[in-house]
Design a protein around this motif. Structure first.
Motif, PDB file in Angstrom:
ATOM      1  N   PRO A 192       0.790  -0.922  -0.188  1.00 20.35           N
ATOM      2  CA  PRO A 192      -0.139  -0.129   0.306  1.00 20.35           C
ATOM      3  C   PRO A 192       0.836   1.351   0.225  1.00 20.35           C
ATOM      4  CG  PRO A 192      -0.451  -1.204   1.666  1.00 20.35           C
ATOM      5  CD  PRO A 192       0.441  -2.276   0.852  1.00 20.35           C
ATOM      6  N   ASP A 193       0.347   2.135  -0.502  1.00 16.58           N
ATOM      7  CA  ASP A 193       0.962   3.471  -0.907  1.00 16.58           C
ATOM      8  C   ASP A 193       0.141   4.670  -0.190  1.00 16.58           C
ATOM      9  OD1 ASP A 193       2.118   5.950  -2.617  1.00 16.58           O
ATOM     10  OD2 ASP A 193       3.280   4.209  -3.205  1.00 16.58           O
ATOM     11  N   PHE A 194       1.579   5.631   0.326  1.00 14.75           N
ATOM     12  CA  PHE A 194       1.002   6.616   0.637  1.00 14.75           C
ATOM     13  C   PHE A 194       0.102   7.574   0.227  1.00 14.75           C
ATOM     14  CE2 PHE A 194       3.692   6.098   4.778  1.00 14.75           C
ATOM     15  CZ  PHE A 194       2.787   6.549   5.305  1.00 14.75           C
ATOM     16  N   ALA A 195       0.260   7.863  -1.076  1.00 13.33           N
ATOM     17  CA  ALA A 195      -0.485   9.071  -2.006  1.00 13.33           C
ATOM     18  C   ALA A 195      -1.515   8.389  -2.038  1.00 13.33           C
ATOM     19  CB  ALA A 195      -0.615   8.304  -3.760  1.00 13.33           C
ATOM     20  N   GLU A 196      -2.427   6.855  -1.709  1.00 18.70           N
ATOM     21  CA  GLU A 196      -3.063   6.760  -1.388  1.00 18.70           C
ATOM     22  C   GLU A 196      -4.485   7.174   0.042  1.00 18.70           C
ATOM     23  OE1 GLU A 196      -3.714   1.921  -0.793  1.00 18.70           O
ATOM     24  OE2 GLU A 196      -3.098   2.142  -3.228  1.00 18.70           O
TER      25      GLU A 196
END
Length: 509
Positions: A192-196
């Protein structure tokens, strides 16, 4: 006739050398094993007998005595099967004398003579190299794991007869090779990416600081505010592991039998998230034969404790010593073992049992007594050992669709990596110190010097917030990490002000 074969064992997560002595004597056929063997080792006689016969060799009808030295160390597991079989064949004259003098052997035997993998091979390979041995015969499935150790010729063995022919010079096998540079040239950990994550910029900033310095962090907020979501994205911004860190972590996973057979090294920092029903032994380690716990499996990585107050109080209290010392000591009547446990603690909690204490939107259904009882499950000494305390406010659902995507993990990770590079250079001469959170007293004195305005600010913070001596030092370490993220050698009042605000969360008692 007597034969000796070098083998290995694992004590805790460290390898030790074991000498397998095999004596064939006249008398009624018998097979006895001495040297403090446990059940699986005593059963080796049946596996070894069948494997030798099914491998096409004659099992000597003699009185066979196997001694596993040193006798003071308890021997467990089936990894002694192959060295015992080769020892019997050497004592019977099938193998040339002295052919195994500079060789270590480990492996479990099937009844048909095939060799099965064992756990702890990496630690044994390191011990074999330290003992000055030149060659290590291991099961095929463990070949790449052992080959990580440079300066040791690792030969992967598939069957017993293959090992015999190798020792007799009838077959040549290529040593297993591992390109460490290519192994480390892998893409960053995917997930999972922090952009989400939309909004919560101050929390993401706190997690960036925590990742850059290896600091413990506590996220406190209402249900659904994103605490768990952001914590599970933390691995995507963690810095790469060095070879030394990877070896330390892999030894733990190898000793537990948790290392995938197709993965010679743990290349990404572990992220462990035990359930709140975990026991003391499951978290810290222990058992009849002591094994590493979750804190050791999180070594050089992250230990995430979600719903922190839901953990049993006794379980949380045993965290205090490994958080301070970076290792765990498990003492038993016959043995005392040390397990590495240098981890970054990330914890999440609600302010009360219902989760809405202090929420202006949802009313709290808990009484003041319930709130105090809930928060008192986390002791003051444990809270004091958590460097950063961050409040996570709820984001209004109506605003989520209008918020733009946040900064992605790759950009944050680049800054974290640069800060960690500065810290690796700074602590290059200090063994076992990789980040600011692990700084000792001398390091704080040398690298966390403050100018006059910053010193005055810190003194005011200590007086107004009632910080302990431990908290005082942790604020300095956090300020050092913030300075590293900006690439600055000296610390200013700006760095210190940000560090202090990570200690401002107050808890009702």
């Amino acid at each position: 006739m007597l034969a000796k074969v070098n083998s290995g064992a694992v004590a805790g997560v460290n390898g030790i050398m074991v000498e397998v002595e095999v004596d064939l004597a006249l008398g009624l056929p018998a097979f006895s094993t001495v040297g403090l063997p446990e059940g699986a080792v005593r059963e080796a006689k049946d596996r070894v007998r069948a494997a030798i016969k099914n491998g096409g060799y004659e099992f000597p009808p003699r009185r066979i005595t196997v001694n596993l030295a040193p006798a003071s160390v308890k021997k467990e597991g089936a990894g002694y099967d192959l060295p015992i079989a080769l020892g019997i064949l050497a004592a019977a004259g099938v193998l040339p004398q002295g052919v195994l003098d500079d060789t270590a052997v480990v492996g479990e035997l099937s009844l048909d003579g095939s060799v099965k993998p064992v756990r702890g091979v990496l630690a044994m390979a390191l011990a074999a190299r330290q003992a000055g041995l030149a060659r290590f015969l291991v099961p095929v499935a463990n070949g790449h794991e052992a080959a990580v150790v440079q300066g040791l010729e690792v030969i992967a063995i598939e069957r017993l007869d293959q090992a015999v022919e190798l020792c007799c010079g009838l077959q040549q096998l290529q040593a297993v090779q591992i390109d460490l540079a290519r192994l480390f040239a892998v893409s960053p950990q995917q997930g999972p990416d922090f952009a989400e994550v939309k909004g919560q910029e101050h929390v993401k900033r706190a997690l960036e600081v925590a990742a850059a310095g290896g600091h413990n962090i506590l996220l406190s907020g209402f249900p659904g505010s994103g605490k768990t979501m952001m914590a599970r994205r933390l691995p995507s911004i963690l810095p790469e592991m060095t070879l030394e860190e990877a070896l330390e972590t892999t030894k733990v996973f190898s000793a537990m039998g948790a290392l995938p057979l197709d993965q010679p090294l743990v290349l990404h920092r572990p992220f462990r998230a035990p359930h709140h029903t975990v026991s003391d032994a499951g978290l810290i380690g222990g058992g009849t034969v002591p094994r590493p716990g979750e804190v050791s499996l999180a070594h050089n990585g992250v230990l995430f404790l979600d719903e922190l107050p839901e953990f049993k109080k006794s379980v949380l209290e045993v965290l205090r010593q490994p958080m301070e010392d970076g290792d765990v000591t498990i003492a038993r009547a016959a043995v005392s073992l040390h397990f590495p446990a240098r981890f970054m603690l990330v914890a999440a909690m609600n302010p009360c049992p219902c989760g809405y204490y202090g929420d202006p939107v949802h009313g709290c259904s808990c009484s003041p007594v319930q709130v105090r009882r809930y928060q008192s499950r986390i002791s003051g000494p444990l809270l004091d050992r958590i460097d950063m305390h961050v409040e996570v406010p709820a984001v209004e659902v109506a605003k989520l669709s209008g918020l733009s995507p946040g900064e992605d993990s790759a950009a944050i990770r680049k800054r974290v990596q640069q800060a960690r590079s500065l810290q690796r250079d700074r602590f290059a001469r200090q063994r076992g110190v990789y980040c600011n959170a692990q700084m000792d007293e001398a390091g704080i004195e040398r690298y966390c010097r403050l100018d006059r305005p910053a010193r005055a600010l810190l003194e005011a913070a200590v007086q107004n917030l009632g910080l302990s001596a431990r908290a005082y030092k942790r604020v300095l370490k956090i300020a050092r990490t913030i300075g590293d993220l900006e690439g600055m050698e000296s610390l200013t009042s700006t760095h210190l002000a940000e560090a202090v605000q990570y200690r401002r969360v107050q808890y009702d008692r």
